[in-house]
Scaffold this motif. Structure first.
Motif, PDB file in Angstrom:
ATOM      1  N   CYS A   1      -6.392   3.176  -2.495  1.00 44.85           N
ATOM      2  CA  CYS A   1      -5.065   2.525  -2.528  1.00 44.85           C
ATOM      3  C   CYS A   1      -4.784   1.768  -1.239  1.00 44.85           C
ATOM      4  O   CYS A   1      -3.687   1.860  -0.668  1.00 44.85           O
ATOM      5  CB  CYS A   1      -3.974   3.553  -2.787  1.00 44.85           C
ATOM      6  SG  CYS A   1      -4.184   4.471  -4.312  1.00 44.85           S
TER       7      CYS A   1
ATOM      8  N   SER B   1       1.564   4.351  -3.145  1.00 43.00           N
ATOM      9  CA  SER B   1       1.027   5.714  -3.042  1.00 43.00           C
ATOM     10  C   SER B   1       2.042   6.657  -2.430  1.00 43.00           C
ATOM     11  O   SER B   1       2.762   6.305  -1.503  1.00 43.00           O
ATOM     12  CB  SER B   1      -0.247   5.715  -2.181  1.00 43.00           C
ATOM     13  OG  SER B   1       0.040   5.228  -0.887  1.00 43.00           O
TER      14      SER B   1
ATOM     15  N   THR C   1       0.828  -1.201   0.000  1.00 45.23           N
ATOM     16  CA  THR C   1       0.000   0.000   0.000  1.00 45.23           C
ATOM     17  C   THR C   1       0.866   1.256   0.000  1.00 45.23           C
ATOM     18  O   THR C   1       0.636   2.192  -0.777  1.00 45.23           O
ATOM     19  CB  THR C   1      -0.933   0.014   1.228  1.00 45.23           C
ATOM     20  OG1 THR C   1      -1.826  -1.092   1.145  1.00 45.23           O
ATOM     21  CG2 THR C   1      -1.736   1.305   1.292  1.00 45.23           C
TER      22      THR C   1
ATOM     23  N   THR D   1      -1.060  -2.403  -5.059  1.00 48.01           N
ATOM     24  CA  THR D   1      -1.721  -2.701  -3.787  1.00 48.01           C
ATOM     25  C   THR D   1      -2.162  -4.153  -3.802  1.00 48.01           C
ATOM     26  O   THR D   1      -2.557  -4.691  -4.829  1.00 48.01           O
ATOM     27  CB  THR D   1      -2.936  -1.783  -3.569  1.00 48.01           C
ATOM     28  OG1 THR D   1      -3.754  -1.819  -4.728  1.00 48.01           O
ATOM     29  CG2 THR D   1      -2.493  -0.364  -3.295  1.00 48.01           C
TER      30      THR D   1
ATOM     31  N   ALA E   1      -2.582   2.947  -8.779  1.00 45.84           N
ATOM     32  CA  ALA E   1      -1.848   2.118  -7.825  1.00 45.84           C
ATOM     33  C   ALA E   1      -2.065   0.654  -8.178  1.00 45.84           C
ATOM     34  O   ALA E   1      -3.046   0.035  -7.817  1.00 45.84           O
ATOM     35  CB  ALA E   1      -2.333   2.392  -6.403  1.00 45.84           C
TER      36      ALA E   1
ATOM     37  N   ASN F   1      -9.210   0.294  -5.033  1.00 41.64           N
ATOM     38  CA  ASN F   1      -8.683   1.039  -6.177  1.00 41.64           C
ATOM     39  C   ASN F   1      -8.504   2.514  -5.880  1.00 41.64           C
ATOM     40  O   ASN F   1      -7.462   3.108  -6.187  1.00 41.64           O
ATOM     41  CB  ASN F   1      -9.614   0.866  -7.384  1.00 41.64           C
ATOM     42  CG  ASN F   1      -9.597  -0.547  -7.940  1.00 41.64           C
ATOM     43  OD1 ASN F   1      -8.635  -1.291  -7.727  1.00 41.64           O
ATOM     44  ND2 ASN F   1     -10.650  -0.924  -8.639  1.00 41.64           N
TER      45      ASN F   1
END
Length: 453
Positions: free
Chosen positions: A256, A87, A83, A116, A113, A253
Motif C-alpha cells: 500500500c 491503509s 497512502t 494509493t 487499497a 499493491n
C-alpha cells in the motif's frame, strides 16, 4: 520530527494517526520562499582577477522557482496522503503477517487499497526533474516519530518518502537493496547489515518480501524511482524489465505504498508496452521553456552573477542567442552562462558578448533538440496561490505586476530573405496599407495599372 496530530478530513471517522501527523501542504508562496536560492551577486569590479574564476562556482547554487515545481510538490504530497488514506494501522499489521508467512489467501481477504497513487514524471534531460523533486521532498519531514496517540501508546517511525535510483542492471535484488539502504539512512537502522552477514545475498524473492514488510512496518508513504529509463536500456539488451516492473507493482499493491517513476521520455516506450502500466504511469510530461517571459525572467535572475570586469547588458540579442543555443533547457542555460564567463576570463575580455557565448557552446558541445515528443512546456504551467485569507487584493495586484510579461520573439540573427522594396502603387503595398477596394482601384487606374472595360 515528533508527531503532532491535527484533525484531517480525509481520515473520516476511523482514527488514522499517520494521516493526522502529516504536515500542512505549503502554499505556492511559502514553497517558493523555501525553494529559492539566490546568494548575493558579486561586485566584480572589486574582485581580484584570481577570485573571479573561483567566484563563478556560486552560480551553481542559484535556484529559480517556476510554477511547474509547485505542481510537482502538490502531486507528491497528495501521493503520500493517498497512502495513509488507503491503509489503517490494524490492516498494516495484518498485511505484515500475511506477507511474512507467504499467505496469499489471507492477503487477498484484506481490504484492497484502491486509492494509493502511482504515476510518473518524465521530461527532457536537463530541465531539472531530479533536483526539483529532491528539493520538494525536503520540504516534507522524511521521518515522523510516534510515541503516543490519544490514550494509547504508539511507538513507530513513519517514513513519508524515499527516493532511490533505478539500477542500471534492471535487477530486483539491486533495487530492493537500494530501498533497504534508503530506509536505513532515513531512520538510522541497520537492516542492510543483515545482508552482509551471510556468505551470499538472499534471493530476489526474499529481498522483495523484506522490502514489502519494511515498507509496512515503517509506513512508507511514497517511493520515488529515479532514472527509470535505465530499465529501458537494459530491456533492449536482455529483456529483464518485466521482473523489475512486476516487483514494483506488487510493492504498490501489497505494501500500500505510492510509487512515482522519474526519468526521460524514453521510458514512455516501456509504459505503453504494458497494459497494466498505462494507468499506473500517468503523469507529467515536461518540455523546456518557451522563448517567452518565463524564460526571460529565468535568465534575468542569473544575469547579475557576472564575474567579468564589466557587466554585459541584458539585451534582446544576447537573450535570444542563449535561447537559440540552449533550446530553453535550464541546465544548458546555466552551463552556457558559466562557460562563457570562463572563456572571457581566460581571454582577458572585459565583458560577455555573442562570440564568447558561441564559443562556450562549441566547447561544451551542446546541441539542443529541435523537436520533442508530446508534453507540456515549463512556461505553460500556471499555479495560483489558493490561500485567500492571507492575501489581500493589494498583494495580489503586486504579485501580478511582478509576473514576467510575455515578450515578442526577437531573433539574435536575422533569418530568411531580406524584405523586398515595393512601389507605393504595388497591389501588396496598397493591401498592407488597408486601402478599401474603391480607393485602391482608383490609384491603380491613375497609375495606368488597371484597365476598365
Amino acid at each position: 520530527m515528533d508527531a503532532v496530530y491535527t484533525p484531517n478530513q480525509l481520515s473520516g471517522a476511523q482514527p488514522n494517526p499517520f494521516l493526522e501527523a502529516m504536515p500542512e501542504m505549503l502554499s505556492k508562496e511559502a514553497l517558493f520562499c523555501r525553494l529559492a536560492c539566490s546568494p548575493p551577486p558579486p561586485d566584480a569590479a572589486q574582485l581580484k582577477p584570481s577570485d573571479r574564476r573561483r567566484g563563478l562556482n556560486a552560480l551553481s547554487s542559484v535556484f529559480v522557482p517556476l510554477d511547474y515545481m509547485a505542481v510537482i510538490y502538490n502531486t507528491l504530497f497528495c501521493a503520500m496522503e493517498s497512502t495513509y488514506t488507503a491503509s489503517a494501522t490494524v490492516d498494516s499489521i495484518r498485511r505484515v503477517h500475511a506477507i511474512h508467512q507467504g499467505d496469499g489467501a489471507a492477503l487477498a481477504q484484506l481490504p484492497v487499497a484502491t486509492s494509493t497513487d502511482s504515476g510518473s514524471i518524465l521530461g527532457v534531460p536537463g530541465i531539472g526533474k531530479s533536483s526539483t523533486i529532491r528539493r520538494c521532498l525536503r520540504q516534507i519531514p522524511q521521518v515522523i516519530r510516534h510515541s503516543q496517540y490519544g490514550d494509547s501508546k504508539l511507538y513507530c517511525n513513519q517514513v513519508t518518502w524515499l527516493m532511490v535510483e533505478c539500477p542500471g542492471d534492471c535487477s530486483v535484488k539491486t533495487l530492493a537493496l537500494n530501498i533497504i539502504e534508503a530506509i536505513d539512512r532515513a531512520i538510522g537502522s541497520s537492516y542492510s547489515d543483515l545482508n552482509q552477514r551471510v556468505a551470499r545475498l538472499p534471493s530476489a524473492s526474499v529481498l522483495a518480501t523484506r522490502v514489502k514488510i519494511l515498507c509496512l512496518t515503517h509506513h512508507v508513504g511514497l517511493i520515488v524511482i529515479d532514472e527509470i529509463q535505465n530499465a529501458i536500456l537494459t530491456a533492449s539488451r536482455n529483456k529483464q524489465s518485466k521482473a523489475l516492473i512486476k516487483f514494483l507493482v506488487e510493492l504498490s499493491n501489497e505494501a500500500c505504498t505510492s510509487i512515482y517513476y522519474v526519468g526521460t521520455p524514453s521510458a514512455e516506450d516501456l509504459f505503453l508496452s504494458q497494459e497494466h502500466l498505462k494507468r499506473r504511469t500517468r503523469g507529467l510530461r515536461l518540455l523546456p521553456m518557451r522563448p517567452d517571459g518565463i524564460y526571460r525572467g529565468f535568465l534575468h535572475e542569473l544575469w547579475p552573477y557576472q564575474y567579468t570586469p564589466e557587466r554585459a547588458h541584458f539585451t534582446d540579442a544576447l537573450v535570444n542567442l542563449v535561447y537559440d543555443l540552449s533550446g530553453g533547457i535550464p541546465a544548458y542555460i546555466v552551463k552556457i552562462f558559466y562557460e562563457a564567463q570562463v572563456q572571457a576570463l581566460q581571454a582577458g575580455t572585459e565583458r560577455l558578448d555573442d562570440k564568447l557565448i558561441r564559443k562556450a557552446v562549441e566547447m561544451l558541445n551542446i546541441v539542443a533538440p529541435k523537436t520533442y515528443a508530446k508534453g507540456t512546456y515549463l512556461s505553460d504551467f500556471s499555479v495560483c496561490d489558493t490561500d485567500e485569507d492571507t492575501e489581500t487584493d493589494t498583494e495580489a495586484d503586486t504579485a501580478e505586476a511582478l509576473e514576467p510579461e510575455p515578450v515578442r520573439r526577437l531573433y539574435a540573427v536575422p533569418r530568411g530573405r531580406p524584405k523586398a522594396k515595393r512601389d507605393k502603387h504595388d497591389i501588396l503595398t496598397l493591401a498592407a496599407a488597408g486601402q478599401d477596394p474603391e480607393t485602391a482601384a482608383a490609384v491603380l487606374e491613375q497609375a495606368g495599372l488597371l484597365e476598365v472595360f
